[in-house]
Design an enzyme around this catalytic site. Sequence first.
Site, PDB file in Angstrom:
ATOM      1  N   GLU A  68      60.725 -19.137 -33.329  1.00 15.34           N
ATOM      2  CA  GLU A  68      60.591 -18.293 -34.126  1.00 15.34           C
ATOM      3  C   GLU A  68      59.092 -18.180 -34.297  1.00 15.34           C
ATOM      4  O   GLU A  68      58.093 -19.077 -34.202  1.00 15.34           O
ATOM      5  CB  GLU A  68      61.273 -18.751 -35.543  1.00 15.34           C
ATOM      6  CG  GLU A  68      60.979 -17.809 -36.619  1.00 15.34           C
ATOM      7  CD  GLU A  68      61.293 -16.263 -36.405  1.00 15.34           C
ATOM      8  OE1 GLU A  68      62.538 -15.926 -35.855  1.00 15.34           O
ATOM      9  OE2 GLU A  68      60.526 -15.427 -36.581  1.00 15.34           O
ATOM     10  N   ASP A  94      55.584 -17.561 -30.317  1.00 16.17           N
ATOM     11  CA  ASP A  94      55.829 -16.132 -29.681  1.00 16.17           C
ATOM     12  C   ASP A  94      56.357 -15.892 -28.412  1.00 16.17           C
ATOM     13  O   ASP A  94      55.762 -16.670 -27.535  1.00 16.17           O
ATOM     14  CB  ASP A  94      54.553 -15.282 -30.016  1.00 16.17           C
ATOM     15  CG  ASP A  94      54.792 -13.751 -29.705  1.00 16.17           C
ATOM     16  OD1 ASP A  94      55.841 -13.495 -28.731  1.00 16.17           O
ATOM     17  OD2 ASP A  94      54.317 -12.946 -30.100  1.00 16.17           O
ATOM     18  N   ASP A 115      65.265  -8.274 -32.171  1.00 18.14           N
ATOM     19  CA  ASP A 115      65.035  -7.186 -32.758  1.00 18.14           C
ATOM     20  C   ASP A 115      65.218  -5.951 -31.785  1.00 18.14           C
ATOM     21  O   ASP A 115      64.933  -6.434 -30.606  1.00 18.14           O
ATOM     22  CB  ASP A 115      63.294  -7.215 -33.051  1.00 18.14           C
ATOM     23  CG  ASP A 115      63.094  -8.187 -33.945  1.00 18.14           C
ATOM     24  OD1 ASP A 115      64.020  -8.306 -34.825  1.00 18.14           O
ATOM     25  OD2 ASP A 115      61.958  -8.669 -34.146  1.00 18.14           O
ATOM     26  N   THR A 187      75.724 -16.295 -36.660  1.00 19.74           N
ATOM     27  CA  THR A 187      74.154 -16.208 -37.037  1.00 19.74           C
ATOM     28  C   THR A 187      74.215 -15.668 -38.773  1.00 19.74           C
ATOM     29  O   THR A 187      75.220 -15.101 -38.748  1.00 19.74           O
ATOM     30  CB  THR A 187      73.267 -15.451 -36.191  1.00 19.74           C
ATOM     31  OG1 THR A 187      73.543 -14.079 -36.330  1.00 19.74           O
ATOM     32  CG2 THR A 187      73.484 -15.894 -34.729  1.00 19.74           C
TER      33      THR A 187
END
Length: 210
Positions: A68, A94, A115, A187
């Site tokens: 994360e 990242d 995302d 999740t």
Amino acid sequence: MRLRNVKNKEEILSNNPYFIADGTSYFGKWSEVFGNTNPIYIEIGMGKGKFIIENALKYPDINFIGIEKYDSILAKAVTKIPEGINNLKILRLDALNIDQVFYKEIDRIYLNFSDPWPKKRHNLRRLSSKVFLEKYDDIFKDTCNIFMRTDNRDLYIYSLESFSNYGYKLNDISFDLHSTEENLITTEYEDKFTKLGNPIYSVVAIKDKS
Ligand SMILES: C[S@@+](CC[C@H](N)C(=O)[O-])C[C@H]1O[C@@H](n2cnc3c(N)ncnc32)[C@H](O)[C@@H]1O
């Protein structure tokens, strides 16, 4: 993910035994971190970590790393981990730099509710874009295999195309995973979207190492 600042995040993270702030020193040596040669599965963009923590508890013979990039989210994740789990690490990273942290040692990647980056000009920021697939080539040990779930149809179709164009075979394609699979480890996002009645799309993409 909505980002709420966790005020004492630095303190939480620096005192947590599961947290790794900088993975570059373990490049090619993650087996040493775990003290065994068990397979290593990573989840990129783990959010608050429900999926990776539950997997670590259920499968003690597999090593799990949750990745994360935001400290506030990392701080929330690490505080949920029970004491004494030997097969779990939480890594600040990242994913753009993932090939500086792992080398030929990963057995599986999970991309859960990544995302969506809906604007076309941002497509290459998607974790299933060619930019990332090239990096993943370097980190997989043997076969490249990516397990993906999402509620976002556009991201899903894009990812199927992207995987396929890059030489991955697409297995276990489902446009409604929960209609056929029970007792899945889910999740946070999956639970949220399932409650809203949204179907969950999934695929297992597999490729021999080039
Ligand atoms: C929509 S959330 C999903 C979280 C979790 N996987 C779930 O299904 O509940 C996506 C997460 O991916 C993280 N993320 C996005 N891009 C990333 C990147 N390049 N590297 C690491 N994490 C990333 C975000 O910070 C966010 O926490």
